[in-house]
Each structure stands twice: as C-alpha cells, then as structure tokens.
Design an enzyme around this catalytic site. Structure first.
Site, short mmCIF file in Angstrom:
data_model
loop_
_atom_site.label_atom_id
_atom_site.label_comp_id
_atom_site.label_asym_id
_atom_site.label_seq_id
_atom_site.Cartn_x
_atom_site.Cartn_y
_atom_site.Cartn_z
N SER A 141 46.25 24.09 35.38
CA SER A 141 46.44 25.43 36.04
C SER A 141 47.63 25.48 36.86
O SER A 141 47.99 24.17 37.16
CB SER A 141 45.47 25.79 37.04
OG SER A 141 45.66 26.86 38.09
N TYR A 155 39.69 23.83 44.12
CA TYR A 155 40.29 23.95 42.67
C TYR A 155 41.73 23.42 42.57
O TYR A 155 41.82 22.58 41.44
CB TYR A 155 40.42 25.67 42.53
CG TYR A 155 40.89 26.12 41.20
CD1 TYR A 155 39.87 26.09 40.28
CD2 TYR A 155 41.97 26.37 40.80
CE1 TYR A 155 40.11 26.38 38.96
CE2 TYR A 155 42.10 26.89 39.47
CZ TYR A 155 41.39 26.87 38.64
OH TYR A 155 41.80 27.35 37.35
N1 LIG Z 1 41.75 32.78 33.84
C1 LIG Z 1 42.68 32.41 34.68
O1 LIG Z 1 43.40 32.83 35.37
C2 LIG Z 1 42.92 30.55 34.87
C3 LIG Z 1 44.09 30.18 34.99
C4 LIG Z 1 44.50 28.99 35.13
C5 LIG Z 1 43.51 27.90 34.48
N2 LIG Z 1 42.30 28.63 33.91
C6 LIG Z 1 41.59 27.56 33.54
O2 LIG Z 1 41.24 28.01 32.12
C7 LIG Z 1 39.95 27.56 31.92
C8 LIG Z 1 39.15 28.34 31.05
O3 LIG Z 1 38.88 29.51 32.14
P1 LIG Z 1 38.69 31.09 31.68
O4 LIG Z 1 39.69 31.75 32.58
O5 LIG Z 1 38.55 31.28 30.14
O6 LIG Z 1 37.37 31.02 32.23
P2 LIG Z 1 35.82 31.73 31.78
O7 LIG Z 1 36.15 32.91 31.19
O8 LIG Z 1 34.98 31.80 33.06
O9 LIG Z 1 35.32 30.62 30.75
C9 LIG Z 1 34.84 29.12 31.33
C10 LIG Z 1 34.41 28.66 30.07
O10 LIG Z 1 33.95 27.41 30.55
C11 LIG Z 1 32.55 27.12 30.27
N3 LIG Z 1 32.06 26.21 31.17
C12 LIG Z 1 31.96 26.19 32.53
N4 LIG Z 1 31.29 25.50 33.11
C13 LIG Z 1 30.49 24.70 32.03
C14 LIG Z 1 29.50 23.47 31.95
N5 LIG Z 1 29.38 22.89 33.15
N6 LIG Z 1 29.39 23.15 30.98
C15 LIG Z 1 29.90 23.88 29.48
N7 LIG Z 1 30.88 24.74 29.62
C16 LIG Z 1 31.01 25.28 30.88
C17 LIG Z 1 31.94 28.49 30.32
O11 LIG Z 1 30.78 28.52 29.45
P3 LIG Z 1 29.32 28.69 29.91
O12 LIG Z 1 29.47 29.55 31.07
O13 LIG Z 1 28.81 29.38 28.79
O14 LIG Z 1 28.80 27.24 30.00
C18 LIG Z 1 33.14 29.41 29.48
O15 LIG Z 1 32.88 29.20 28.35
C19 LIG Z 1 39.31 26.86 33.03
O16 LIG Z 1 39.52 25.48 33.02
C20 LIG Z 1 40.10 27.58 34.28
O17 LIG Z 1 40.33 26.68 35.45
C21 LIG Z 1 42.00 30.07 34.04
#
Ligand SMILES: NC(=O)c1ccc[n+]([C@@H]2O[C@H](COP(=O)([O-])OP(=O)(O)OC[C@H]3O[C@@H](n4cnc5c(N)ncnc54)[C@H](OP(=O)(O)O)[C@@H]3O)[C@@H](O)[C@H]2O)c1
Length: 254
Positions: A141, A155
C-alpha cells in the site's frame, strides 16, 4: 495470452483486488488457486473465473494459520503439479491510536495477517517457485511510504515491513532466477472498509475523503491493480524485482 501454462496462488481471492487479479490471471491463461475464508464469496469469484478462462481451485483457508498455509501450498501442487506465481494479497485494514487500551491486540491481528502470513507463505512457496523460476507479488500500500492519518500506525507499519521483506527476499532469490515485487496501491474501491467494520453509510463518506486525498481526485478500480499484477507476473516484467510499484492516483504527491 501472457500467463499461459503458469500456475498461480492468489490469497484474498474472495473480494476486491484479489478477486480482480484471479479473474485477470485466468483470462491471461493461468491456472489459479484462490484462497480466502468466505466460501460463498469465493464461489462467486470462481464463476467469474470460469466464464473468463478456467475453473479455479478454491482453497478455504485462514492465511494466519500455519496449518492452513501449508495446506494452501500442498493442495495447489497436488492439483496443478507446480507453482509459478504467488500473489500475497490477503490483508486487512484497521486503525488504532497508540493510546488505545487494546492497541497491541489490533497490532497483533494486523501483523499476523498483513505480514507474518506472507513471510510464512513465501517461505513455504519459495522452493517451488525457484524450480519454475517464477515470481512473487505482494500487495502492499502507499501507506508503507506515507502517513495517511493519525491512527494509521499499525496498518502503515505492517505494509512498511512488507516492502522491506520484499526487497530482502528479492535480493536473496535473484541469483535463483526468482523475482519478488510489491504493488503499492492508493485507494481502491473494494470491501476493505466493510470488512474493517465500517457501516455502509460511513463507507461512502470515507471513499469520498479518499478520493479527495488523491491528486487525480479518483479512487481506482480493482481491475487497474490486476492489470499491473498481470504485467509484473508475466515475462513483460522480467526486469522488475525488489520494486515497490506505486499506483495511487497521486496520493503520495499530496
Ligand atoms: N482497497 C484499498 O484501498 C487498498 C489500498 C492499498 C492496499 N490495499 C491492500 O490490498 C489487499 C486487498 O485488499 P482489498 O482492498 O481487496 O480488500 P477486501 O475487499 O477486504 O479483500 C481482502 C481479502 O483478503 C482476504 N483475507 C483477509 N484476511 C484473511 C485471512 N486471515 N485469511 C485468508 N484471507 C483473508 C479476504 O477474504 P475473506 O474475508 O473471505 O477471508 C478478502 O478476500 C490488502 O492487502 C490491502 O491491504 C487495499
């Protein structure tokens, strides 16, 4: 197709960025194992994968559990026979003040998910990825580089640790022909806020604030991050290793 005959694991494939990466990867010819805890959401993503390329292997697992991490690698190898690409995408967003009584509880949860699980999965996957001279992508991120708010220390620290871990492993594995990279998004529309416990009313306000934090005044779609992941994972990215690739609509410029 740039990922034909490649086998990939995408953690956090039930939602947001991970789901978009899984769909793009199968569209590009890869065989994909998608990992998450929510079986129903994984099944929805599996349908999209099937329409766009091929049926993925679904692995219901919690990446923070060591037995589950071992099962993720073993099941993928059993099904597909090799591993070319590991996308460590599963992650959680949490805020917390250093003055909170439960600061350490939140810290441990975030580090277990956003850092420790990636360290262990990388450890388990590395020998197999060396065999295929493949690559690893960690979804970090811009929070690893900039301070996004007064309660973002947990975070941000998890993602800064991840960036440095990536660089260290990239150096170690380079002589073996393996690349290791971060993708560092700014705000991306996904379920991350809902999964962090925000109500949907608050969610809308936060995305609007996030949009205004960017120079380009926009929140990215998960597909944009997936396009970059395809580039990095494929042979087009063959010169890229140890990088932290920022795709943030200019968040860090502000
Ligand atoms: N969205 C943003 O603005 C943003 C910006 C920068 C970086 N990111 C990063 O991008 C990545 C994906 O995030 P996203 O935005 O797509 O969020 P999201 O829609 O909440 O997706 C997160 C994913 O991680 C899985 N997950 C979380 N904890 C887990 C665990 N203990 N075991 C297995 N799976 C787990 C969730 O699946 P289940 O709940 O089904 O387990 C879900 O599939 C993250 O690393 C986040 O920090 C996001």
């Amino acid at each position: 197709m740039s990922l034909t005959n490649k086998v990939a694991i995408v953690t956090g494939g039930s939602s947001g960025i991970g789901a978009a990466i899984a769909v793009k990867f199968v569209t590009e010819g890869a065989k994909v194992a998608i990992v998450a805890r929510n079986e129903k959401k994984l099944a929805e993503v599996a349908k999209k994968c099937e329409i766009n390329g091929s049926q993925p292997l679904l692995i219901i697992a919690d990446v923070t559990k060591e037995n589950d991490a071992q099962r993720i690698i073993e099941t993928t190898l059993k099904k597909f026979g090799k591993l070319n690409i590991l996308v460590n995408n599963a992650g959680i967003g949490r805020s917390g003040s250093i003055l909170d009584k439960n600061y350490l509880v939140i810290f441990d949860e975030v580090i277990a998910t956003n850092l420790r699980s990636i360290v262990y999965l990388t450890h388990l996957a590395a020998p197999n990825i060396i065999e295929t001279k493949g690559n690893i992508i960690n979804i970090s991120s811009v929070a690893s580089m900039g301070i996004l708010g007064p309660t973002s220390s947990i975070y941000s620290t998890s993602k800064a640790g991840l960036d440095h871990f990536t660089r260290c492993v990239a150096l170690e594995l380079a002589p073996k022909g393996v690349r290791v990279n971060n993708i560092n998004p700014g705000p991306v529309k996904s379920d991350i806020l809902l999964n962090a416990g925000f109500e949907s009313a608050a969610e809308g306000i936060i995305w609007e604030e996030a949009k205004n934090m960017t120079a380009l005044k926009r929140v990215a779609d998960a597909d944009e991050i997936a396009d970059l992941a395809v580039f990095v994972a494929s042979d087009k990215g063959r010169s890229i290793t140890g990088a932290s690739l920022v795709t943030d609509n200019g968040t860090l410029l502000q």
